[in-house]
Design an enzyme around this catalytic site. Structure first.
Site, PDB file in Angstrom:
ATOM      1  N   GLY A 121      46.220  43.626  40.541  1.00  0.00           N
ATOM      2  CA  GLY A 121      46.274  42.858  41.779  1.00  0.00           C
ATOM      3  C   GLY A 121      47.131  41.618  41.655  1.00  0.00           C
ATOM      4  CG  ASP A 122      46.101  38.597  39.025  1.00  0.00           C
ATOM      5  OD1 ASP A 122      45.658  38.185  40.116  1.00  0.00           O
ATOM      6  OD2 ASP A 122      45.427  38.617  37.979  1.00  0.00           O
TER       7      ASP A 122
END
Length: 277
Positions: free
Chosen positions: A227-228
Site C-alpha cells: 500500500g505504501d
C-alpha cells in the site's frame, strides 16, 4: 521524471515474524522465522518514491539509538534526503508484524519518536508535492493542510476520522477498501484512490468512480509495504499529469512488485518502467 516530493511521516524498525498462519486471540503459533528491517509508512513511501526516481526528502523523527541510525542509513541508501529527520528524546518507533504463508499480516505499532515529528523550521516549495499518512499526529496532518502550498496527498491509514479541513484541502486521499468504508466523509472528497487488493483499484470524485484498473495477478510474499508503494507511485503519477486510468495501472504494477518482496522497502525499477502496464 522531474518531481520534488516531501514525505512527512513515520519511521519504524520492523520486527516481523513469518508463520504458517496468523494466531487467533490467545493462541500461540510456533515455527516462525524472525526478520528485522526498515519500515514505517512514511519511510516506506519515501524509499519507494526515491527508488522510482522522484527527488525525495523525508520529514520525521528517530531516537538516539542504534535503530534510528540504521534507519537513517537505509533511507540515505535509497536516495532519500534525510536532513529534515530530527533526533527525538523518545526511542525509535517500532512495528511488530506477523505475516502468514499467504502474505496476510497483523501489525501493532509503537510510535516512539514518531510522536515528536514537527514542522518547526520546515518550508515547502510551491512546486513540491507533499505526501503524508496517519502514523503521525492528526494535529500535524491538519497543520500540513494549512501550510502546504502545492500538491497535498494523504494516505488515510490507519483509518481515523479526518478533520474537515484536511478532507477539503487534500488533492488526493489514498485508502484501502476497509478504510474507505470506515471513513464515510471521504465520499465528499475531491479525489480518493481506493485499493481492493487482488481486485485492483479505483479513483473516485465526490464518491463517483472516474477510473478503475485491475490488479496484476500475483501470489504475494508479503503485503506489508504494498500500500505504501502504491501511494508513492500514484502520487508521482498524478502529480506528473499521467491520466487517471494509466496512473492507477502504473501504481498497481508498483504495488504488485512490492508484494513479491518480504521487505517493506523493496527495490524498484524507474517509474517509467511501470507506465508500460
Amino acid at each position: 521524471m522531474s518531481l520534488d516530493l516531501a514525505v512527512v511521516g513515520s519511521i519504524n524498525a520492523d520486527i516481523t515474524a513469518v508463520t504458517s498462519r496468523l494466531p487467533a486471540a490467545g493462541e500461540t503459533v510456533g515455527g516462525g522465522r524472525l526478520f528485522r528491517s526498515p519500515g514505517g509508512k512514511g519511510a516506506n513511501q519515501a524509499a519507494a518514491a526515491a527508488r522510482l526516481g522522484a527527488r525525495t526528502r523525508m520529514i520525521g523523527a528517530v531516537g538516539n539509538d542504534a535503530e534510528g541510525r540504521e534507519l537513517l542509513a537505509s533511507l540515505r541508501q535509497s536516495g532519500v534526503d534525510v536532513a529534515d529527520i530530527v533526533e527525538a528524546a523518545a526511542p525509535t518507533g517500532t512495528a511488530l508484524i506477523m505475516v502468514d504463508a499467504h502474505g496476510e499480516n497483523q501489525i501493532a505499532v509503537c510510535e516512539g519518536a514518531n510522536a515528536e515529528v514537527s514542522l518547526d523550521g520546515v518550508e515547502f516549495a510551491d512546486d513540491e508535492a507533499v505526501l503524508t499518512q496517519l502514523e503521525i499526529s492528526l494535529d500535524l496532518v491538519t497543520e500540513l493542510a494549512a501550510r502546504v502550498p502545492g500538491y497535498f496527498a494523504v494516505n488515510a491509514a490507519p483509518a481515523l476520522p479526518l478533520p474537515a479541513e484536511v478532507v477539503d484541502r487534500a488533492d488526493l486521499i489514498i485508502v484501502n477498501e476497509t478504510e474507505y468504508s470506515l471513513l464515510p466523509q471521504l465520499q465528499e472528497a475531491r479525489l480518493v484512490a481506493v485499493t481492493y487488493g487482488s481486485r485492483g483499484s479505483s479513483l473516485l470524485t465526490r464518491g463517483g468512480q472516474i477510473a478503475f484498473a485491475e490488479a496484476l495477478p500475483r501470489t504475494p510474499v508479503s503485503t506489508v509495504g504494498a500500500g505504501d508503494a502504491f501511494a508513492a507511485a500514484l502520487t508521482i503519477a498524478l502529480r506528473t499529469n499521467v491520466d487517471p486510468e494509466r496512473a492507477l495501472r502504473a501504481a498497481n504494477a508498483v504495488g504488485a512488485a512490492a508484494v513479491m518482496d518480504a521487505a517493506a522497502q523493496p527495490a524498484f525499477d524507474p517509474f517509467e518502467a511501470y507506465l508500460a502496464h
